[in-house]
Structure formats: structure tokens, C-alpha cells
Design a protein around this motif. Structure first.
Motif, PDB file in Angstrom:
ATOM      1  N   MET A  30     -37.473 -46.379  34.880  1.00  0.00           N
ATOM      2  CA  MET A  30     -38.539 -46.074  35.824  1.00  0.00           C
ATOM      3  C   MET A  30     -39.408 -47.303  36.094  1.00  0.00           C
ATOM      4  O   MET A  30     -39.853 -47.521  37.232  1.00  0.00           O
ATOM      5  CB  MET A  30     -39.401 -44.929  35.280  1.00  0.00           C
ATOM      6  N   GLN A  31     -39.649 -48.116  35.070  1.00  0.00           N
ATOM      7  CA  GLN A  31     -40.414 -49.341  35.284  1.00  0.00           C
ATOM      8  C   GLN A  31     -39.652 -50.313  36.181  1.00  0.00           C
ATOM      9  O   GLN A  31     -40.229 -50.930  37.083  1.00  0.00           O
ATOM     10  CB  GLN A  31     -40.730 -49.992  33.939  1.00  0.00           C
ATOM     11  N   ASN A  32     -38.342 -50.431  35.950  1.00  0.00           N
ATOM     12  CA  ASN A  32     -37.529 -51.297  36.812  1.00  0.00           C
ATOM     13  C   ASN A  32     -37.462 -50.750  38.233  1.00  0.00           C
ATOM     14  O   ASN A  32     -37.426 -51.529  39.204  1.00  0.00           O
ATOM     15  CB  ASN A  32     -36.124 -51.430  36.235  1.00  0.00           C
ATOM     16  N   TYR A  33     -37.449 -49.418  38.353  1.00  0.00           N
ATOM     17  CA  TYR A  33     -37.450 -48.808  39.685  1.00  0.00           C
ATOM     18  C   TYR A  33     -38.731 -49.144  40.444  1.00  0.00           C
ATOM     19  O   TYR A  33     -38.687 -49.532  41.626  1.00  0.00           O
ATOM     20  CB  TYR A  33     -37.271 -47.294  39.548  1.00  0.00           C
ATOM     21  N   ASN A  34     -39.867 -49.016  39.779  1.00  0.00           N
ATOM     22  CA  ASN A  34     -41.137 -49.364  40.431  1.00  0.00           C
ATOM     23  C   ASN A  34     -41.185 -50.843  40.805  1.00  0.00           C
ATOM     24  O   ASN A  34     -41.638 -51.205  41.903  1.00  0.00           O
ATOM     25  CB  ASN A  34     -42.302 -49.020  39.503  1.00  0.00           C
ATOM     26  N   THR A  35     -40.691 -51.689  39.899  1.00  0.00           N
ATOM     27  CA  THR A  35     -40.741 -53.136  40.157  1.00  0.00           C
ATOM     28  C   THR A  35     -39.866 -53.507  41.350  1.00  0.00           C
ATOM     29  O   THR A  35     -40.310 -54.226  42.266  1.00  0.00           O
ATOM     30  CB  THR A  35     -40.278 -53.898  38.908  1.00  0.00           C
ATOM     31  N   LYS A  36     -38.631 -53.035  41.359  1.00  0.00           N
ATOM     32  CA  LYS A  36     -37.714 -53.422  42.426  1.00  0.00           C
ATOM     33  C   LYS A  36     -38.118 -52.826  43.761  1.00  0.00           C
ATOM     34  O   LYS A  36     -38.096 -53.513  44.797  1.00  0.00           O
ATOM     35  CB  LYS A  36     -36.291 -52.990  42.067  1.00  0.00           C
TER      36      LYS A  36
END
Length: 414
Positions: free
Chosen positions: A316-322
Motif C-alpha cells: 500500500m505504501q508503494n501504491y501511494n508512492t507510485k
């Protein structure tokens, strides 16, 4: 199951349907269903089961004990045994197998509950993106979450430069406070300032994108409105170009805001779908590797829950970042904004025309395949080797003139 066998009067007079079972199933329910084929709806019938001590069910649960009792009683090989002890042993074995199978199914459901909870979160996000009603709220929440993450990471490293670097990489803005304020104020207050600055920059960039796209959309709609229904708007983040299919009439009526909403929707769906597929593959690998925790006297389910939660949080953190890094960098990608292309439906390949066997190919195709497999190289004719001299026997005199036999002279080592 579910079928009543109709009995003729002759069969009914002879005693009805007789069920003969050659083994006992692991589940008592299956045995009862087989017995239930006889005596349906008041019809006469009988059932009998023949069980061997070599059956897998008896061999795993108590077969050796029963065999030792038979040996002490002096029973012969193949002799029929009808005793309540046999029935009780079989029922106990079936009960143990049923309890084991129930435990396996229960364990599997517990593993599925972990994935199902994560699936509900992902599907709710996809549903909001598809409907398009909560995209603005979701992006705002993503910005606030990312601001908290960036501040927490920089405070853990005690580095203001790290905060500046991550803010420019994700939000593409400068930090709205200096290093002195960073060291003096609370983390939550700093996160709110950073999120407010990011949201303001996001709205400003999306309005600029709509203003750039609207004049071209207006010109196309007024001059070629009957020709185009959907158009492709190329938007790039500096690395990739995303062709966004937008309804021409809706984009004209909303003065380009439909382009912005469609761009946000497509990016969110694209990123979350790719990451969710990768996450599912990682969960399958984790489920297999977590079983090794039993060798350490640990519960594999607990290990799976902890590791899967950590993996989901990271996803989820990578999803928000990308997603945020792509959306914040979005701009119209074209050197000539007058170039507009019509969006066409995705073509689907018709595999019904493909040939599956050699015999299904046309004669011309078969001839071409035969020619391709034919060896076209020039064949070299080789002549047989002919001996011109007489063969020397082993017991003949050696031709060297020594007077010895060939096998004792030059032919000794041959």
C-alpha cells in the motif's frame, strides 16, 4: 446420489435392491449415502459391506491390533469375521479421518481469511476508482498518508535533506518550511503543512492540464464532432506515455475536467492492479515457506499473518508512492497539440482460425511446410573403399622378412 432406482415387481418380491460394498469410505456420510440407495420410499432392500484388514482405512487405524487378536483366536486366512468390534474400529477410524479433514479445511479457511481481508481493501479502492465519485477524496487521503510517511522516515533518519529529497521525488514540490521549523515543530503539524502544499500543487497542475487540453478539445468537437466520439489524450509523467481515452462530448461540456478525472482513474487502476497481482504471487510463496516454521515449534498461521500484514502494508505504501508520483508529474505529451487521434476499441484476436493439427492445414500450406523441411543441400556421392593388397593372416609370415609369424612380429600389438 439423488436418484431413486425404480424396482420392478419381480425385484420387489425377491427382496428388493441389494447393496454390496467392497470397502469402507473415509467418510461415514458416503457410506450412509450408499446404503440409502436400498430401501427407498418404503421399498424392501438390504446392504452389506465387505472389509479387508489390508484396506488403507483399517491398516492406518488399528489393523495390526485386530490381526494379532485373530492370530491368538486361531482364525484362518480368509475366514469371515462378523463382530461388533470390527464395526467399532472402522467407525473410530472414520471419525479420526473426518476430524483430520475438518482441521485441514478449517486451517485453509483461516489462511483465506487473511487474503480475503486484504482483498476487500483492494476491491474497495478499485470500486471507488471505477465509479469515479471518490477519486478526489482517495487522492487527498493518499497525500496525507504519504506526508506522514515521509515525515516519519526523515525524523527516524534525523535528516532534513532526506525530507527535501523524498518530497521532490514524490510531490515534485519544495518543502514548505525550513530546517529550523522542521526541528522545532511537531511531526503532525509539519505533515499537515506538507500535505496542504502538495494538494494545492496537485490542483494547480490538474487545472493547467485541463486548460491546455480544452482548446484542442473545443476545436475538435466543433469542427469534427460528428467524426469522433472518443479521443486519445497522451499524458506523460516524464518516463512513460499514457494514452487516455476520453469521451469527446463530456470533455467539451466539462471544459477539459473529464480528461483530468479519466487520467486519475486510469492511473489508480493501472498501479493497483499491477501491484495486487504481484502481491498475490508473493502471498502464495509465503504460504509455502511459512510451513517451515513448524520445525521451529512455531505456528505457521501466526507467521503467515504477521508476514502478510507487513507485505500488504509495504504494498500500500508503494501504491501511494507510485500513483502520486505519476499523477503529480502528469502533463500533455505532444509537440503539436493539434494532433488528435480517435480512440478505437481494443481488437480481440480470433483464435478459432488457428490450426491445431497438421492435417487441418491447407494443401498449399502442407506443401510449403514439406519444402521447408526438405534438405536442399547437394548430396555428396561417396565411393566404397576397395582393398588393393592381400590381407595378411595372423599365422602368415611377416612381410618384413624376419621369418616370424605376423602375430609374433609386427602384428603383435594389433
Amino acid at each position: 446420489r439423488g436418484t431413486d432406482i425404480k424396482l420392478t415387481p419381480e425385484v420387489r418380491d425377491a427382496g428388493g435392491l441389494a447393496i454390496i460394498g467392497t470397502t469402507r469410505h473415509e467418510s461415514r456420510r458416503v457410506d450412509r449415502q450408499l446404503r440409502g440407495r436400498a430401501g427407498r420410499q418404503g421399498d424392501p432392500g438390504t446392504s452389506v459391506f465387505f472389509v479387508s484388514l489390508e484396506d488403507s482405512l483399517i491398516r492406518l487405524f488399528g489393523g495390526e491390533k485386530i490381526a494379532s487378536i485373530m492370530d491368538r483366536m486361531g482364525l484362518q486366512e480368509g475366514e469371515v469375521i462378523e463382530h461388533s468390534m470390527i464395526n467399532r474400529t472402522i467407525e473410530r477410524a472414520q471419525k479420526k479421518v473426518e476430524e483430520n479433514n475438518f482441521g485441514i479445511r478449517k486451517r485453509l479457511l483461516e489462511y483465506d481469511d487473511v487474503m480475503n481481508a486484504q482483498r476487500n481493501v483492494i476491491y474497495s479502492k478499485r470500486r471507488h476508482a471505477l465509479m469515479g465519485e471518490r477519486i478526489g477524496v482517495d487522492i487527498t487521503n493518499m497525500v496525507y498518508d504519504m506526508a506522514d510517511t515521509i515525515l516519519a522516515h526523515s525524523r527516524a533518519m534525523r535528516s532534513y535533506e532526506q525530507l527535501v529529497l523524498e518530497t521532490r521525488q514524490i510531490f515534485t514540490i519544495d518543502v514548505p518550511f525550513n530546517e529550523e521549523e522542521y526541528n522545532r515543530e511537531k511531526v503532525q503539524d509539519l505533515a499537515n503543512k506538507l500535505a496542504a502544499a502538495a494538494i494545492e500543487a496537485f490542483k494547480r497542475k490538474m487545472d493547467a492540464l485541463a486548460q491546455i487540453a480544452y482548446p484542442v478539445i473545443k476545436d475538435v468537437y466543433e469542427n469534427h464532432g460528428q467524426q469522433y466520439q472518443n479521443i486519445l489524450v497522451p499524458i506523460t509523467d516524464g518516463k512513460l506515455v499514457y494514452n487516455i481515452a476520453v469521451n469527446l462530448e463530456q470533455a467539451y461540456n466539462t471544459q477539459g475536467q473529464e480528461v483530468v478525472r479519466t487520467f486519475e482513474k486510469r492511473i489508480l487502476l493501472h498501479v493497483i492492479d499491477d501491484m495486487w497481482k504481484d502481491h498475490l504471487l508473493r502471498l502464495d510463496d509465503l504460504k509455502q515457506s511459512a510451513q517451515n516454521a513448524s520445525y521451529e515449534q512455531k505456528d505457521p498461521l501466526v507467521i503467515y499473518k504477521n508476514e502478510s500484514f507487513a507485505m500488504f502494508s509495504e504494498m500500500m505504501q508503494n501504491y501511494n508512492t507510485k500513483a502520486l508520483s505519476i499523477i503529480m508529474r502528469g502533463r500533455i505529451h505532444t509537440s503539436n497539440p493539434e494532433q488528435i487521434h480517435q480512440a478505437q476499441e481494443e481488437r480481440r484476436q480470433d483464435y478459432s482460425k488457428y490450426r491445431l493439427h497438421k492435417s487441418d492445414a491447407s494443401p498449399a500450406q502442407q506443401a510449403a511446410n514439406a519444402a521447408a523441411g526438405r534438405d536442399t543441400r547437394e548430396k555428396q556421392v561417396t565411393s566404397p573403399i576397395v582393398r588393393t593388397e592381400k590381407k595378411i593372416g595372423r599365422n602368415d609370415l611377416c612381410p618384413c622378412g624376419s621369418g616370424k609369424k605376423y602375430k609374433n612380429c609386427h602384428g603383435k600389438d594389433l
